[in-house]
Design a protein around this motif. Structure first.
Motif, mmCIF file in Angstrom:
data_model
loop_
_atom_site.group_PDB
_atom_site.id
_atom_site.type_symbol
_atom_site.label_atom_id
_atom_site.label_comp_id
_atom_site.label_asym_id
_atom_site.label_seq_id
_atom_site.Cartn_x
_atom_site.Cartn_y
_atom_site.Cartn_z
ATOM 1 N N LYS A 36 74.111 68.668 50.305
ATOM 2 C CA LYS A 36 74.995 68.728 49.461
ATOM 3 C C LYS A 36 75.048 66.981 49.849
ATOM 4 O O LYS A 36 74.631 66.907 48.912
ATOM 5 C CB LYS A 36 76.380 69.313 49.767
ATOM 6 C CG LYS A 36 75.872 70.465 49.230
ATOM 7 C CD LYS A 36 77.980 70.898 49.366
ATOM 8 C CE LYS A 36 77.362 72.964 48.958
ATOM 9 N NZ LYS A 36 79.343 72.860 48.773
ATOM 10 N N ALA A 69 71.763 65.761 48.274
ATOM 11 C CA ALA A 69 71.286 65.829 46.842
ATOM 12 C C ALA A 69 72.650 64.486 46.167
ATOM 13 O O ALA A 69 72.230 63.870 44.784
ATOM 14 C CB ALA A 69 71.891 67.232 46.680
ATOM 15 N N GLU A 70 73.582 64.657 47.124
ATOM 16 C CA GLU A 70 74.403 63.289 45.912
ATOM 17 C C GLU A 70 73.460 62.257 46.561
ATOM 18 O O GLU A 70 73.632 60.964 45.608
ATOM 19 C CB GLU A 70 75.681 63.282 46.710
ATOM 20 C CG GLU A 70 76.982 64.124 46.581
ATOM 21 C CD GLU A 70 77.380 64.579 47.058
ATOM 22 O OE1 GLU A 70 77.906 63.584 47.913
ATOM 23 O OE2 GLU A 70 78.489 65.223 47.297
ATOM 24 N N ARG A 72 64.335 67.404 38.125
ATOM 25 C CA ARG A 72 64.103 66.396 38.433
ATOM 26 C C ARG A 72 63.061 65.846 39.646
ATOM 27 O O ARG A 72 62.780 65.188 39.851
ATOM 28 C CB ARG A 72 64.972 64.881 37.809
ATOM 29 C CG ARG A 72 65.666 64.941 36.794
ATOM 30 C CD ARG A 72 66.729 63.718 36.854
ATOM 31 N NE ARG A 72 66.955 63.337 35.462
ATOM 32 C CZ ARG A 72 67.820 62.904 35.049
ATOM 33 N NH1 ARG A 72 69.170 62.829 35.644
ATOM 34 N NH2 ARG A 72 68.126 63.104 33.748
ATOM 35 N N ARG A 124 69.018 67.932 37.344
ATOM 36 C CA ARG A 124 68.708 67.831 39.087
ATOM 37 C C ARG A 124 67.324 67.979 39.382
ATOM 38 O O ARG A 124 66.687 68.011 39.810
ATOM 39 C CB ARG A 124 69.681 67.261 39.732
ATOM 40 C CG ARG A 124 70.790 66.744 39.422
ATOM 41 C CD ARG A 124 71.315 66.044 40.492
ATOM 42 N NE ARG A 124 72.589 66.841 40.547
ATOM 43 C CZ ARG A 124 73.598 67.219 40.366
ATOM 44 N NH1 ARG A 124 74.291 66.708 39.457
ATOM 45 N NH2 ARG A 124 74.250 68.822 40.722
ATOM 46 N N ARG A 125 67.289 69.502 39.545
ATOM 47 C CA ARG A 125 66.447 70.267 40.173
ATOM 48 C C ARG A 125 65.350 70.608 39.441
ATOM 49 O O ARG A 125 63.515 70.150 40.384
ATOM 50 C CB ARG A 125 66.855 71.890 40.034
ATOM 51 C CG ARG A 125 66.103 72.701 40.938
ATOM 52 C CD ARG A 125 66.523 74.031 40.206
ATOM 53 N NE ARG A 125 65.435 75.196 41.083
ATOM 54 C CZ ARG A 125 66.415 76.354 41.050
ATOM 55 N NH1 ARG A 125 67.698 77.254 40.939
ATOM 56 N NH2 ARG A 125 65.357 77.444 41.187
ATOM 57 N N GLU A 176 70.959 61.551 44.156
ATOM 58 C CA GLU A 176 71.376 61.642 42.359
ATOM 59 C C GLU A 176 71.551 59.860 42.403
ATOM 60 O O GLU A 176 71.520 59.476 41.215
ATOM 61 C CB GLU A 176 72.708 62.310 42.090
ATOM 62 C CG GLU A 176 73.425 62.499 41.226
ATOM 63 C CD GLU A 176 72.090 62.842 39.448
ATOM 64 O OE1 GLU A 176 72.900 62.678 38.566
ATOM 65 O OE2 GLU A 176 71.427 63.960 40.293
ATOM 66 N N ASP A 177 72.165 59.203 43.377
ATOM 67 C CA ASP A 177 72.600 58.057 43.068
ATOM 68 C C ASP A 177 71.813 57.181 43.703
ATOM 69 O O ASP A 177 71.520 55.928 42.193
ATOM 70 C CB ASP A 177 73.544 58.090 44.280
ATOM 71 C CG ASP A 177 74.903 58.249 44.328
ATOM 72 O OD1 ASP A 177 75.201 58.676 43.045
ATOM 73 O OD2 ASP A 177 75.820 58.373 44.944
ATOM 74 N N GLN A 233 70.665 71.810 46.046
ATOM 75 C CA GLN A 233 71.351 72.330 44.575
ATOM 76 C C GLN A 233 71.267 73.524 44.410
ATOM 77 O O GLN A 233 71.875 74.564 43.484
ATOM 78 C CB GLN A 233 70.062 71.873 43.834
ATOM 79 C CG GLN A 233 69.460 70.267 43.726
ATOM 80 C CD GLN A 233 71.661 69.857 43.593
ATOM 81 O OE1 GLN A 233 71.421 69.915 42.383
ATOM 82 N NE2 GLN A 233 71.800 68.869 44.086
ATOM 83 N N SER A 270 73.939 69.738 34.769
ATOM 84 C CA SER A 270 73.542 69.380 36.217
ATOM 85 C C SER A 270 72.368 69.709 36.300
ATOM 86 O O SER A 270 71.667 68.912 36.484
ATOM 87 C CB SER A 270 74.918 68.385 35.936
ATOM 88 O OG SER A 270 75.974 68.353 36.683
ATOM 89 N N PRO A 271 73.207 70.557 37.893
ATOM 90 C CA PRO A 271 71.926 70.728 39.018
ATOM 91 C C PRO A 271 71.350 70.729 38.322
ATOM 92 O O PRO A 271 69.760 71.270 38.979
ATOM 93 C CB PRO A 271 73.255 71.820 39.334
ATOM 94 C CG PRO A 271 74.496 71.800 39.276
ATOM 95 C CD PRO A 271 74.435 71.267 37.540
#
Length: 390
Positions: free
Chosen positions: A208, A211-212, A303, A300-301, A215-216, A256, A296-297
């Motif tokens: 997790k 994943a953050e 992307r 991200r998945r 995202e950043d 994710q 949103s997950p």
């Protein structure tokens, strides 16, 4: 052309003025002089690609004209279209996904989506199907137009695609039942997808955090040190669970998937443990699939998968994303309809693909909400009827 080639190869994030100018053997100032700014250049690039896609679809129309006018023929047209789009049309397919990521439902992306929508409506009419069936074919196409870009195991993935198309055509288009060959289950097992809760808590916490970081900072910022800092653990702890960057990317994917599952448990009315009837199952599925924005997950998945497609060393991680579909609904589907493991995998896998793509397939509509609910109604009615008989 230079901008299109760059975006298709490296993604929209790489489309800086300097990179585009270098690719076109021109000066960066030429971009402002001719287009005003990068954003307008990208919009023009996508608009030209929409025109290319229109010509590509004309060729597909000619190729499917001799198929039988039946649900089977529609299924073969769908399979042929997906294979062609993700191979010979691969450059356009990548550009389309970048346009969706930049703004689904807006500008050239919306024009592109409507182009596909109208094509599959035309295909449905050609094969004697109702308009709602054409919309469902479009939804399935939207899902696999992304995920069949994978290059992890072309032979196995093509076999799994055949399995899913035949299943989709039987349940939702009324095609005859075909023997299931088990390629989808084989792909799930070989790719290393894991059921919810199978990873150790410490590994999942690190996943997790990874994943953050993505995202950043994007995939370029994904390092063991950055993940350790975000998770509040030592770098050694991260490398213990994820030895390489490829392992970390796969961990991000599982993180994710875990987030999606936890959101399903925490937010859906009813919770997973309360799902004991078909009506309650689809109440929960509709909650996640009919919203005005995709989760949103899930974004991200998509992307992450698109990023993995462009890096050969990440192909295996991309396969984890592709074949994790269905994991969050499989147990509920099995409990409600008393399915065998093989049937549960196939039904949940295809159902999940449809539900995850509905928002994107409807984004260009005048009233997307109405279409989303109509599609979910159709999915629910056909699936419930089929599984009740089964």
């Amino acid at each position: 052309m230079a901008t299109a080639d760059l975006v298709a190869r490296d993604g929209i994030a790489a489309a800086s003025a300097r990179a585009i100018a270098a690719n076109a053997a021109a000066s960066p100032s030429a971009i402002n002089y001719n287009f005003g700014n990068i954003e307008r250049l990208l919009q023009s690039t996508f608009a030209l690609a929409v025109d290319e896609t229109r010509a590509w679809l004309d060729l597909r129309r000619a190729e499917i004209v001799l198929l039988p006018g039946s649900p089977d023929g529609a299924a073969w047209a769908l399979l042929h279209g997906l294979r062609s789009w993700t191979t010979e049309g691969r450059r356009l397919a990548l550009l389309y996904q970048e346009a969706l990521a930049a703004g689904a439902g807006e500008g050239p992306a919306a024009d592109w989506t409507r182009l596909f929508r109208d094509f599959w409506l035309e295909v449905a009419e050609r094969f004697g199907l109702a308009p709602i069936d054409g919309r469902l074919m479009h939804v399935f196409f939207e899902s696999e137009a992304l995920y069949h870009l994978s290059t992890w195991s072309p032979a196995l993935e093509d076999a799994a695609l055949s399995d899913t198309v035949e299943h989709f055509a039987h349940v939702w288009l009324g095609a005859p039942l075909r023997p299931w060959r088990g390629a989808l289950s084989q792909a799930e097992d070989a790719s290393g997808t894991r059921p919810h809760g199978s990873a150790p808590p410490a590994a999942m916490r690190i996943a997790k955090a990874a994943a953050e970081v993505v995202e950043d900072k994007g995939l370029a910022g994904l390092t063991h040190r950055a993940v350790a800092h975000r998770a509040g653990v030592t770098t050694g702890s991260v490398t213990h669970h994820f030895r390489s960057i490829e392992d970390l990317v796969a961990g991000v994917i599982r993180g994710q998937v875990q987030v999606l599952t936890e959101e399903a448990v925490a937010n859906a009315p009813p919770t997973i443990d309360e799902i004991l009837t078909p009506a309650r199952l689809f109440e929960a599925l509709r909650f996640h699939s009919a919203g005005d924005r995709p989760a949103s997950p899930a974004i991200r998945r998509r992307r992450l998968f698109l990023a993995s497609v462009r890096r050969r060393e990440l192909a295996a991680a991309g396969a984890v994303i592709r074949y994790s579909h269905g994991g969050t609904v499989r147990d509920s589907l099995s409990r409600v309809f008393k399915l065998s493991e093989g049937d549960a995998r196939l039904y949940s896998g295809v159902l999940s693909r449809l539900l995850a793509a509905i928002w994107f397939a409807c984004a260009g509509d005048e009233d997307p909400r109405v279409t989303r609910h109509a599609l979910i109604d159709r999915i629910e009615a056909a699936l419930t009827a089929r599984l009740t008989r089964l």
